[in-house]
Design a protein around this motif. Sequence first.
Motif, mmCIF file in Angstrom:
data_model
loop_
_atom_site.group_PDB
_atom_site.id
_atom_site.type_symbol
_atom_site.label_atom_id
_atom_site.label_comp_id
_atom_site.label_asym_id
_atom_site.label_seq_id
_atom_site.Cartn_x
_atom_site.Cartn_y
_atom_site.Cartn_z
ATOM 1 N N ASN A 13 55.767 40.416 38.691
ATOM 2 C CA ASN A 13 56.863 41.369 38.771
ATOM 3 C C ASN A 13 57.145 41.705 40.233
ATOM 4 O O ASN A 13 57.065 42.845 40.674
ATOM 5 C CB ASN A 13 56.529 42.630 37.989
ATOM 6 C CG ASN A 13 57.737 43.525 37.800
ATOM 7 O OD1 ASN A 13 58.878 43.063 37.861
ATOM 8 N ND2 ASN A 13 57.502 44.802 37.584
ATOM 9 N N VAL A 14 57.457 40.666 41.015
ATOM 10 C CA VAL A 14 57.835 40.827 42.413
ATOM 11 C C VAL A 14 59.194 40.179 42.608
ATOM 12 O O VAL A 14 59.658 39.404 41.761
ATOM 13 C CB VAL A 14 56.789 40.209 43.369
ATOM 14 C CG1 VAL A 14 55.452 40.897 43.220
ATOM 15 C CG2 VAL A 14 56.632 38.713 43.122
ATOM 16 N N PHE A 15 59.850 40.480 43.718
ATOM 17 C CA PHE A 15 61.197 39.989 43.952
ATOM 18 C C PHE A 15 61.259 38.466 43.860
ATOM 19 O O PHE A 15 60.460 37.760 44.474
ATOM 20 C CB PHE A 15 61.688 40.441 45.326
ATOM 21 C CG PHE A 15 61.892 41.921 45.426
ATOM 22 C CD1 PHE A 15 63.003 42.531 44.872
ATOM 23 C CD2 PHE A 15 60.953 42.719 46.067
ATOM 24 C CE1 PHE A 15 63.193 43.901 44.957
ATOM 25 C CE2 PHE A 15 61.130 44.089 46.163
ATOM 26 C CZ PHE A 15 62.251 44.681 45.604
ATOM 27 N N PHE A 16 62.214 37.974 43.079
ATOM 28 C CA PHE A 16 62.515 36.542 42.963
ATOM 29 C C PHE A 16 61.326 35.742 42.435
ATOM 30 O O PHE A 16 61.137 34.581 42.785
ATOM 31 C CB PHE A 16 62.965 35.970 44.316
ATOM 32 C CG PHE A 16 63.991 36.813 45.004
ATOM 33 C CD1 PHE A 16 65.235 37.026 44.429
ATOM 34 C CD2 PHE A 16 63.714 37.418 46.223
ATOM 35 C CE1 PHE A 16 66.184 37.815 45.058
ATOM 36 C CE2 PHE A 16 64.661 38.215 46.852
ATOM 37 C CZ PHE A 16 65.899 38.408 46.272
ATOM 38 N N ALA A 17 60.502 36.358 41.561
ATOM 39 C CA ALA A 17 59.308 35.679 41.052
ATOM 40 C C ALA A 17 59.646 34.589 40.045
ATOM 41 O O ALA A 17 58.914 33.612 39.911
ATOM 42 C CB ALA A 17 58.360 36.692 40.410
ATOM 43 N N CYS A 100 45.876 34.099 39.038
ATOM 44 C CA CYS A 100 46.541 33.230 39.996
ATOM 45 C C CYS A 100 47.097 34.030 41.172
ATOM 46 O O CYS A 100 46.647 33.895 42.296
ATOM 47 C CB CYS A 100 47.658 32.458 39.302
ATOM 48 S SG CYS A 100 48.545 31.306 40.374
ATOM 49 N N TYR A 101 48.119 34.821 40.929
ATOM 50 C CA TYR A 101 48.747 35.673 41.927
ATOM 51 C C TYR A 101 49.124 34.886 43.182
ATOM 52 O O TYR A 101 48.790 35.255 44.302
ATOM 53 C CB TYR A 101 47.834 36.868 42.264
ATOM 54 C CG TYR A 101 47.488 37.656 41.027
ATOM 55 C CD1 TYR A 101 48.456 38.426 40.389
ATOM 56 C CD2 TYR A 101 46.217 37.587 40.451
ATOM 57 C CE1 TYR A 101 48.164 39.123 39.222
ATOM 58 C CE2 TYR A 101 45.917 38.280 39.286
ATOM 59 C CZ TYR A 101 46.892 39.049 38.676
ATOM 60 O OH TYR A 101 46.605 39.730 37.526
ATOM 61 N N GLU A 605 47.202 45.996 40.960
ATOM 62 C CA GLU A 605 48.147 45.307 40.088
ATOM 63 C C GLU A 605 47.724 43.860 39.857
ATOM 64 O O GLU A 605 47.993 43.294 38.800
ATOM 65 C CB GLU A 605 49.545 45.373 40.698
ATOM 66 C CG GLU A 605 50.102 46.795 40.754
ATOM 67 C CD GLU A 605 51.462 46.863 41.391
ATOM 68 O OE1 GLU A 605 51.855 45.867 42.039
ATOM 69 O OE2 GLU A 605 52.139 47.893 41.243
ATOM 70 N N GLU A 606 47.085 43.285 40.842
ATOM 71 C CA GLU A 606 46.552 41.935 40.672
ATOM 72 C C GLU A 606 45.164 42.053 40.050
ATOM 73 O O GLU A 606 44.208 42.451 40.714
ATOM 74 C CB GLU A 606 46.475 41.218 42.025
ATOM 75 C CG GLU A 606 47.837 41.055 42.689
ATOM 76 C CD GLU A 606 47.739 40.382 44.037
ATOM 77 O OE1 GLU A 606 46.604 40.197 44.528
ATOM 78 O OE2 GLU A 606 48.783 40.037 44.605
ATOM 79 N N GLU A 607 45.053 41.703 38.803
ATOM 80 C CA GLU A 607 43.791 41.866 38.082
ATOM 81 C C GLU A 607 42.904 40.646 38.324
ATOM 82 O O GLU A 607 42.758 39.763 37.490
ATOM 83 C CB GLU A 607 44.063 42.080 36.597
ATOM 84 C CG GLU A 607 44.833 43.367 36.314
ATOM 85 C CD GLU A 607 45.060 43.612 34.838
ATOM 86 O OE1 GLU A 607 44.763 42.694 34.030
ATOM 87 O OE2 GLU A 607 45.525 44.704 34.482
ATOM 88 N N ILE A 651 48.722 57.095 50.144
ATOM 89 C CA ILE A 651 47.998 56.109 50.955
ATOM 90 C C ILE A 651 48.291 54.721 50.422
ATOM 91 O O ILE A 651 48.051 54.434 49.246
ATOM 92 C CB ILE A 651 46.478 56.376 50.923
ATOM 93 C CG1 ILE A 651 46.150 57.750 51.504
ATOM 94 C CG2 ILE A 651 45.719 55.290 51.678
ATOM 95 C CD1 ILE A 651 44.685 58.130 51.375
ATOM 96 N N ASP A 652 48.796 53.854 51.273
ATOM 97 C CA ASP A 652 49.024 52.464 50.869
ATOM 98 C C ASP A 652 47.695 51.733 50.716
ATOM 99 O O ASP A 652 46.722 52.029 51.411
ATOM 100 C CB ASP A 652 49.889 51.734 51.902
ATOM 101 C CG ASP A 652 51.341 52.173 51.858
ATOM 102 O OD1 ASP A 652 51.813 52.535 50.763
ATOM 103 O OD2 ASP A 652 51.996 52.162 52.910
ATOM 104 N N ASN A 653 47.683 50.740 49.844
ATOM 105 C CA ASN A 653 46.469 49.966 49.587
ATOM 106 C C ASN A 653 46.117 49.025 50.727
ATOM 107 O O ASN A 653 45.023 48.475 50.768
ATOM 108 C CB ASN A 653 46.645 49.153 48.296
ATOM 109 C CG ASN A 653 45.475 49.325 47.347
ATOM 110 O OD1 ASN A 653 44.530 50.048 47.626
ATOM 111 N ND2 ASN A 653 45.529 48.646 46.220
ATOM 112 N N SER A 654 47.053 48.819 51.658
ATOM 113 C CA SER A 654 46.801 47.934 52.796
ATOM 114 C C SER A 654 47.700 48.364 53.941
ATOM 115 O O SER A 654 48.584 49.201 53.785
ATOM 116 C CB SER A 654 47.083 46.471 52.428
ATOM 117 O OG SER A 654 48.460 46.287 52.139
ATOM 118 N N VAL A 655 47.472 47.771 55.115
ATOM 119 C CA VAL A 655 48.328 48.023 56.272
ATOM 120 C C VAL A 655 49.567 47.152 56.099
ATOM 121 O O VAL A 655 49.615 46.013 56.553
ATOM 122 C CB VAL A 655 47.604 47.700 57.586
ATOM 123 C CG1 VAL A 655 48.509 48.006 58.779
ATOM 124 C CG2 VAL A 655 46.302 48.496 57.688
#
Length: 657
Positions: A13-17, A100-101, A605-607, A651-655
Amino acid sequence: MKVLYQITIGTGNVFFAGTNDKISVMLVGSLGSSEKVCIGNLLRLTQGRNYKMNLKTKSELGDLLLVKLFKETYLLVEDDWYCSYVNVETTNRLTYYFPCYSWITDSTPMEIIEGAARKRHEYNSPILEQYRVDEMQKRQEEYQWAVHAPGIPKIIHHEKAKDLPRDAKIPIDRPLGIFLSIAEVISLLGLGEEEPSATALAHKTPVKDYVEEHWHEDWCFGYQFLNGLNPILIKQCKEIPEKFPVTEQMVGPFLGPNTSLQQEVQKGNIFLVDYDMLDGIKANPEAGHEYLEAPMCLLHVNAMNDLLPIAIQITQHPGPECPIFLPSDSHCDWLLAKMWVRNADVQVHQLVSHLLRTHLFGEIFGIATLRNLASAHPIFKLLMPHVKYTLHINIEARNLLISKGGVFDKAFSSGGTAIEEVLQRGLKRTTYESMCLPDNLAARGVEKIPNYYFRDDTQKIWLAINKFTENIVDVYYENDASVQSDTELQAWVKEIFTEGLLANPLSGFPSSFHSKTELIKFLTMVIFTCTGQHSAVNAGQYEWSSSVENSPAIMRKPAPTEKGKVTKKDIRDTLPQGIQKYRVIATTFLLSQPAHINTKLGTYEEERFTEPLARAHITDFQQALLQIEQEITKRNEDLRLPYTYLLPSLIDNSVAV
């Protein structure tokens, strides 16, 4: 006898997936492989949707090891596809999970390993062994170290974000949605116009309004060392430095009755902020000025628990031409002295506290993870959400902000050649102790300073991350020996030390792990740096820095060398004006916006983990963060200025911004 396998394929569920291209599937088991079977009849795979199909084989495939995905162009041009996962259910109701992701961008088949976490010695099949060899060879070709400048951490070798592998790119045409030109943002905010724009009005906050009204007050000045943009420099002053010869006669009137400077030092009520790392660095000539100083500021916690400045020296070299400014000096003298401190703080904050200690270290952790840990490794699964998109954002930042002719060159005292010098000095001073929050707080002697909400909130975040990493490590490492024998893990930490810390033994960073305890602490540091620490020094930039009087990025006149001569006109002429002022405001606006792909801390979100116990620990972590959110929110109800930068939901999960 034919055997039936039920397959579920998830499109991310990301842009243009989604894709219109032809997708086929093959199962690889310990006893053989299936045929390549096309999904549907050229059926489009849609963003955020699952597709189910049946696949029949002539015989049992044994334990399923891999899934192979094939993509063939349908409409003449490649239509990339983002696959989240493939799940396969056998006739005896056994389900295999294949996380996969990843993007499939061409006709090269993609192999996905079965989702069980495994370390190097646990690839119990020649097929899986070869899979790992191929995966790591490809990764090490795609992600290589490069020298940006001597004495600075190495970076990714790609110079432009478009050259990154698709999996490392932020999945949107315009990264962040904020990499407009500075000129576009100046227009968007209505800078220079008589009335603020709708965008500027929409981004007004209680903190921003307070700063605009109270920036000149000593309370606001002192508060920022605790809860502003750069809350990691202040330290307890256990002895007045010789280079900062403050006397009882100078500051005694500001300490209250029945006490002295020495008594307040002994009580732990005197604090110091020292910008000595800037000493001797020539200011940025690109911005048309020559002024960069390395001030020192002495502060006192009074009977009301307020932290107030009591003395400022603008350089590191006391003498007749470097007076010590005091609150009892003229209003203009004292105000300009504080501005010189704020100017130095802007440089150290942007280049060291923010760029070096979060962005560049996040890049170090990300490159080392991608180069040394296979996708099935438990620590890869743990860390990947916390280094996601950092390579992309850092390349964009290098090109926009600190490149030759970039924003720093045009609008900051530390632009030009000063950028490298400040970063070099910053890295030399960065120790493992300073990156580990509990050790950092203890070394600075700030465990008891009142109203230090950064400290209070980061301690909670650190402890929650620490417990989470401890739980995950306990799932996959039985004892210290299992850590010592993990060759992937040892290669990972060694590469961080050699390529990131440039093998500096004085840094105190480990180059190997000998115990689970060491591993847990290091992982906590990595995740905290990429999440809570970054949020603390990034999220409030527009609130605190859009007022150039509070955060002057350049000083257009030299520092005063004697008292009693500064006028209001001198102050106006010293501060940035016009386009230089607007560039800084626009930059802080951009940098403080939420990441366009916003995933809050604790959201996975990525399991990638398939083991139930690991997933349960993720749930426990999320519950701990929810409790912290409630505690901070309740505390903030009674504060003059709510401190929100460490709310877990922000807080974002990453920079990634």
